[in-house]
Design a protein around this motif. Structure first.
Motif, PDB file in Angstrom:
ATOM      1  N   PRO A 123       0.879  -1.273   0.070  1.00  0.00           N
ATOM      2  CA  PRO A 123      -0.006   0.032  -0.049  1.00  0.00           C
ATOM      3  C   PRO A 123       0.894   1.105  -0.071  1.00  0.00           C
ATOM      4  O   PRO A 123       1.957   1.414   0.567  1.00  0.00           O
ATOM      5  CB  PRO A 123      -0.931   0.025   1.291  1.00  0.00           C
ATOM      6  CG  PRO A 123       0.012  -1.109   2.157  1.00  0.00           C
ATOM      7  CD  PRO A 123       0.854  -1.993   1.308  1.00  0.00           C
ATOM      8  N   TYR A 124       0.509   2.413  -0.589  1.00  0.00           N
ATOM      9  CA  TYR A 124       0.908   3.660  -0.609  1.00  0.00           C
ATOM     10  C   TYR A 124      -0.275   4.623  -0.695  1.00  0.00           C
ATOM     11  O   TYR A 124      -1.281   4.461  -1.476  1.00  0.00           O
ATOM     12  CB  TYR A 124       1.940   3.688  -1.741  1.00  0.00           C
ATOM     13  CG  TYR A 124       1.587   3.345  -3.087  1.00  0.00           C
ATOM     14  CD1 TYR A 124       1.022   4.364  -4.044  1.00  0.00           C
ATOM     15  CD2 TYR A 124       1.651   2.109  -3.607  1.00  0.00           C
ATOM     16  CE1 TYR A 124       0.270   4.095  -5.174  1.00  0.00           C
ATOM     17  CE2 TYR A 124       1.177   1.665  -4.854  1.00  0.00           C
ATOM     18  CZ  TYR A 124       0.434   2.724  -5.630  1.00  0.00           C
ATOM     19  OH  TYR A 124      -0.035   2.498  -6.778  1.00  0.00           O
ATOM     20  N   VAL A 125       0.107   5.996  -0.217  1.00  0.00           N
ATOM     21  CA  VAL A 125      -0.889   7.000  -0.303  1.00  0.00           C
ATOM     22  C   VAL A 125       0.045   8.061  -0.737  1.00  0.00           C
ATOM     23  O   VAL A 125       1.069   8.751  -0.241  1.00  0.00           O
ATOM     24  CB  VAL A 125      -1.427   7.325   1.228  1.00  0.00           C
ATOM     25  CG1 VAL A 125      -2.278   8.534   1.134  1.00  0.00           C
ATOM     26  CG2 VAL A 125      -2.000   6.139   1.721  1.00  0.00           C
ATOM     27  N   GLY A 126      -0.581   8.800  -1.790  1.00  0.00           N
ATOM     28  CA  GLY A 126      -0.086   9.879  -2.489  1.00  0.00           C
ATOM     29  C   GLY A 126      -0.726  11.252  -2.151  1.00  0.00           C
ATOM     30  O   GLY A 126      -1.798  11.403  -1.977  1.00  0.00           O
ATOM     31  N   PHE A 127      -0.009  12.278  -1.930  1.00  0.00           N
ATOM     32  CA  PHE A 127      -0.846  13.718  -1.410  1.00  0.00           C
ATOM     33  C   PHE A 127      -0.372  14.695  -2.524  1.00  0.00           C
ATOM     34  O   PHE A 127       0.570  14.720  -3.166  1.00  0.00           O
ATOM     35  CB  PHE A 127      -0.086  14.090  -0.166  1.00  0.00           C
ATOM     36  CG  PHE A 127      -0.459  13.177   1.068  1.00  0.00           C
ATOM     37  CD1 PHE A 127      -1.511  13.307   1.681  1.00  0.00           C
ATOM     38  CD2 PHE A 127       0.554  12.319   1.297  1.00  0.00           C
ATOM     39  CE1 PHE A 127      -1.986  12.477   2.730  1.00  0.00           C
ATOM     40  CE2 PHE A 127       0.244  11.174   2.273  1.00  0.00           C
ATOM     41  CZ  PHE A 127      -1.078  11.285   3.266  1.00  0.00           C
ATOM     42  N   GLY A 128      -1.491  15.329  -2.942  1.00  0.00           N
ATOM     43  CA  GLY A 128      -1.236  16.398  -3.837  1.00  0.00           C
ATOM     44  C   GLY A 128      -2.077  16.299  -5.275  1.00  0.00           C
ATOM     45  O   GLY A 128      -2.447  14.991  -5.539  1.00  0.00           O
ATOM     46  N   PRO A 129      -1.973  17.061  -6.059  1.00  0.00           N
ATOM     47  CA  PRO A 129      -2.597  17.230  -7.265  1.00  0.00           C
ATOM     48  C   PRO A 129      -1.941  16.007  -8.340  1.00  0.00           C
ATOM     49  O   PRO A 129      -0.898  15.824  -8.315  1.00  0.00           O
ATOM     50  CB  PRO A 129      -2.770  18.459  -8.024  1.00  0.00           C
ATOM     51  CG  PRO A 129      -1.484  19.059  -7.293  1.00  0.00           C
ATOM     52  CD  PRO A 129      -1.584  18.523  -6.103  1.00  0.00           C
ATOM     53  N   SER A 130      -2.796  15.099  -8.873  1.00  0.00           N
ATOM     54  CA  SER A 130      -2.504  14.033  -9.667  1.00  0.00           C
ATOM     55  C   SER A 130      -1.792  12.839  -8.801  1.00  0.00           C
ATOM     56  O   SER A 130      -1.468  11.810  -9.485  1.00  0.00           O
ATOM     57  CB  SER A 130      -1.583  14.400 -10.894  1.00  0.00           C
ATOM     58  OG  SER A 130      -2.163  15.363 -11.679  1.00  0.00           O
ATOM     59  N   ALA A 131      -1.739  12.910  -7.690  1.00  0.00           N
ATOM     60  CA  ALA A 131      -0.962  11.699  -6.778  1.00  0.00           C
ATOM     61  C   ALA A 131      -1.958  10.613  -6.771  1.00  0.00           C
ATOM     62  O   ALA A 131      -3.153  10.614  -6.742  1.00  0.00           O
ATOM     63  CB  ALA A 131      -0.801  12.031  -5.468  1.00  0.00           C
ATOM     64  N   HIS A 132      -1.324   9.389  -6.831  1.00  0.00           N
ATOM     65  CA  HIS A 132      -2.120   8.004  -6.855  1.00  0.00           C
ATOM     66  C   HIS A 132      -1.937   7.188  -5.482  1.00  0.00           C
ATOM     67  O   HIS A 132      -0.787   7.325  -4.842  1.00  0.00           O
ATOM     68  CB  HIS A 132      -1.649   7.301  -8.048  1.00  0.00           C
ATOM     69  CG  HIS A 132      -2.134   7.758  -9.189  1.00  0.00           C
ATOM     70  ND1 HIS A 132      -1.703   8.991  -9.952  1.00  0.00           N
ATOM     71  CD2 HIS A 132      -2.976   6.918 -10.182  1.00  0.00           C
ATOM     72  CE1 HIS A 132      -2.270   8.933 -11.075  1.00  0.00           C
ATOM     73  NE2 HIS A 132      -2.820   7.929 -11.471  1.00  0.00           N
TER      74      HIS A 132
END
Length: 278
Positions: free
Chosen positions: A159-168
């Motif tokens: 698992p991974y969490v992306g922050f910000g516009p366009s983040a996946h």
């Protein structure tokens, strides 16, 4: 990118920086619509080092319209003296309905042919090994101890969490991508759902994703890990696929499972497609 900015990042706990250099050729950078020059790219790398962050990665591209193998080798020579320990070097993928896609469709520019692109990839591979980088993933090279833990999460189905516009992000059997529009993201972030799309990953999709993502890495599919995650063997799900790809010399057995051969990496998209059943 400045030394002072990097020092401030380091004070916040940032210990790795990845820079989208893309090319050390000013003509290629102009074609790509990049706002930096080759010299500015090199100075940015040095600023990161001087600012105190030693774990530095850069992105480069090959297979670009107008690019030659000689130009790719020149990029490798420009990389050689830089204080980087990781590089992601991608073969160009043309996305539909982009300006480049439209230019190619209308004949305003031409891509190198498949043989030329293969030769460029081999030139990259030879150069990076000569410079002391290991080829641990299809598009990724690293010096000892500098594999990208961030990127490895994608390929090892973590698992991974992306922050910000366009983040996946990928978490609890769901994938989602944030809104790409920056002003709209700012208005929504922290107030309402900022995701542009969400996809639930069922079991059939999960076993497919696991296999073709794992094959991107040199170590390949770990059969015991697959069994632990999904409660069945890889052969239960993909026996025919595995036997066919092994017979075609596109996969080879490893002590832990299987991985792509050098030939398989040349035909990676075909290999991956065999694990998609829908």
């Amino acid at each position: 990118m400045s030394r002072q900015y990097v020092r401030e990042l380091a004070d916040l706990g940032v210990n790795r920086v990845s820079l989208g250099i893309q090319s050390f050729d000013d003509g290629m950078l102009r074609f790509l619509g990049r706002v930096h020059t080759a010299d500015e790219g090199k100075r940015a790398v040095q600023a990161v080092w001087d600012g105190g962050v030693r774990n530095i990665s850069i992105d480069l591209m090959y297979g670009l319209p107008g690019q030659t193998e000689e130009m790719v080798r020149a990029d490798m020579e420009e990389l050689a003296p830089l204080p980087v320990c990781h590089a992601s070097i991608y073969s160009l993928i043309v996305e539909e309905h982009t300006p480049l896609w439209d230019d190619l469709r209308k004949g305003r520019c031409l891509l190198p042919n498949d043989e030329e692109i293969e030769q460029m990839g081999q030139a990259v591979h030879r150069s990076m090994h000569r410079l002391g980088f290991s080829h641990y993933e299809i598009s990724s090279y690293a010096k000892a101890g500098c594999l990208s833990r961030h990127n490895c999460k994608y390929w090892q189905y973590e698992p991974y969490v992306g922050f910000g516009p366009s983040a996946h992000s990928f978490y609890h059997d769901e994938r989602w991508a944030n809104i790409a529009n920056i002003p709209l993201y700012i208005r929504k972030a922290g107030r309402e759902d900022a995701a542009a799309e969400r996809i639930s990953i069922g079991r059939n999709r999960a076993v497919e994703d696991y296999c073709f993502l794992a094959l991107r890495m040199r170590k390949g599919i770990d059969y015991a890990d697959f069994q632990q995650r999904f409660g069945c063997s890889v052969e239960d799900e993909f026996a025919d696929v595995l036997h066919r790809l092994l017979a075609q010399k596109l996969l080879e057995a490893t002590p832990a499972g299987c991985r792509m051969t050098a030939l398989g990496r040349d035909y990676g998209n075909y290999v991956f497609s065999q694990f998609i059943r829908e």
